[in-house]
Design an enzyme around this catalytic site. Structure first.
Site, PDB file in Angstrom:
ATOM      1  N   ASP A   1       0.822  -1.217   0.000  1.00  0.00           N
ATOM      2  CA  ASP A   1       0.000   0.000   0.000  1.00  0.00           C
ATOM      3  C   ASP A   1       0.858   1.271   0.000  1.00  0.00           C
ATOM      4  O   ASP A   1       2.092   1.203  -0.101  1.00  0.00           O
ATOM      5  CB  ASP A   1      -0.955  -0.045   1.209  1.00  0.00           C
TER       6      ASP A   1
ATOM      7  N   ASP B   1      -9.547   3.663  -3.744  1.00  0.00           N
ATOM      8  CA  ASP B   1     -10.333   2.524  -3.274  1.00  0.00           C
ATOM      9  C   ASP B   1     -11.753   2.511  -3.845  1.00  0.00           C
ATOM     10  O   ASP B   1     -12.400   3.551  -3.959  1.00  0.00           O
ATOM     11  CB  ASP B   1     -10.447   2.546  -1.745  1.00  0.00           C
TER      12      ASP B   1
END
Ligand code: NAG
Ligand code: NAG
Ligand code: NAG
Length: 408
Positions: free
Chosen positions: A164, A219
């Protein structure tokens, strides 16, 4: 000359932080090989904790989900990665600098979980962050600890790393991601590298030597607008997807309850045709028949896993409805007729748009009805599509024009 090229590239990288497109377009830059770890020759398939459980995870839910992948038949269809997302580790490293599985939720440790998952013929994925702490802030990130963490993951038997982008100290991704990829490669264990840089700096244009997939978007959430906009943003980079390196519009929301059944079918159809990773994001321990019929659609999965590995593109946009198409092995073509409007539409795919020679006669299979249409089609295919819905067809040519004689 090579030295000169290198200097030009360095200069571009240093002084032009937002212009990766220019970097790619410059003929002086040589293409390097893909990440040579041998994995991801087709898009990865599996399950991940985040979209349903967020941080509420523990070893029990991971084991039960692995069990459910097998008992539901999904594992047999190719869903093999069991991926733990954020929140699996203690707040701090131990005194020697190693990550520690959270004692209250993973008391048996990650190695034991990997052994369990491997025992079922599945693979275990884990999560870290190219920053000082992960996005949840509940555990450390791997920035500056890449070698140690890569060795830890390999020693546990990890098969997949989602990496991430939070808390990165404003360092450019090109400065943060290569270190982890090198460290993972140095372990000698083939680990799928999933770069989650959110598409910030167009990783499709530079990440193919660093990852087996790269996020092209922020996202997803469990809504039509979020899903369809991820598909749009991901489509822009279609040319960059290929075996070993895939565009990633984020994980599946099918089965989480926020969209209609038709909308989830659109979600799965576009992800399948786009050669996106198929990572289930619902609770697989309690699948409804409707959800299973979508994520378990073998014909749509076969499109996603087709060995040609070419991502479908929008080939016609007509206001609120679209034709997506892409080539498959065996001269076949996948076509998705997508209705984004609030009303019913009739949508037409022209051979000219989808790349079939004129006068080609094709056999058409409806991949959601699981039926081959009786009619043969020449030059166009037209269908009625409900609002926020799609049709997904597999076209097989019965004749090929020009020098190729009819196959049938
Ligand atoms: C493990 O996580 C699941 C999913 O969030 C939860 O339902 C369950 O209560 C948790 N079990 C334990 C022992 O904490
Ligand atoms: C989900 O995403 C959509 C579109 O990106 C956004 O408008 C919406 O606010 C998001 N919903 C939630 C609950 O975050
Ligand atoms: C779901 O499918 C199974 C197997 O086909 C069937 O036995 C069951 O009745 C179905 N459940 C519902 C609620 O339709």
């Amino acid at each position: 000359m090579e030295k000169y090229n290198g200097l030009v590239m360095m200069a571009v990288v240093m002084f032009c932080s937002q212009c990766w497109i220019d970097v790619e377009a410059r003929p002086v830059i040589e293409r390097r090989n893909l990440l040579a770890n041998g994995v991801g020759m087709t898009p990865p398939m599996g399950w991940n904790t985040w979209n349903h459980f967020y941080c509420d995870i523990n070893e029990t839910v991971i084991r039960e989900s692995a069990d459910a992948l097998v008992s539901s038949g999904l594992a047999k269809l190719g869903y093999r990665y069991v991926n733990i997302d954020d929140c699996w580790a203690e707040h701090d490293r131990d005194s020697t600098g190693y990550l520690v599985p959270k004692r209250s939720t993973f008391p048996s440790g990650i190695k034991a979980l990997a052994d369990y998952v491997h025992g079922k013929g599945l693979k275990l994925g884990i999560y870290s962050d190219a920053g000082h702490r992960t996005c949840s802030q509940t555990m450390p990130g791997s920035l500056g600890h890449e070698q140690k963490d890569a060795e830890t993951f390999a020693s546990w038997g990890i098969d997949y790393l989602k990496y991430d982008n939070c808390n990165n100290g404003d360092l450019k991704p090109m400065k943060r991601y290569p270190e982890m990829t090198r460290a993972l490669m140095s372990t000698g264990r083939p680990i799928f590298v999933s770069l989650c840089e959110w598409g910030d700096m167009h990783p499709a244009l530079w990440a193919d030597t660093l990852g087996n997939s790269w996020r092209t978007t922020f996202d997803i959430n469990d809504s039509w607008d979020s899903m369809i906009s991820r598909a749009d943003q991901n489509e822009v980079y279609a040319e960059h997807a290929r075996p070993g390196g895939w565009n990633d519009p984020d994980m599946l929301e099918v089965g989480n309850g926020g969209m209609s059944n038709d909308e989830y079918i659109v979600h799965f159809s576009l992800w399948a045709a786009s050669k996106a990773p198929l990572l289930i994001g619902c609770d697989v321990r309690s699948l409804t028949n409707e959800t299973l019929a979508i994520i378990g659609n073998e014909e749509a999965i076969a499109v996603n896993q087709d060995p040609l590995g070419v991502q479908a593109k929008k080939v016609r946009m007509d206001g609120d409805h679209e034709v997506w198409a892409g080539p498959l092995s065996g001269y076949r073509t996948v076509v998705v007729l997508l209705n984004r409007s609030p009303e019913f539409r009739t949508i037409t795919a022209q051979w000219d748009d989808i790349g079939l020679p004129p006068n080609t006669v094709v056999e058409v299979r409806d991949l959601w009805k699981h039926a081959t249409l009786e009619k043969r089609f020449v030059n166009e295919l037209r269908a009625d599509v409900h609002h926020h819905a799609c049709k997904m067809f597999l076209l097989t040519p019965l004749t090929l024009s020009g020098k190729d004689e009819p196959k049938v």
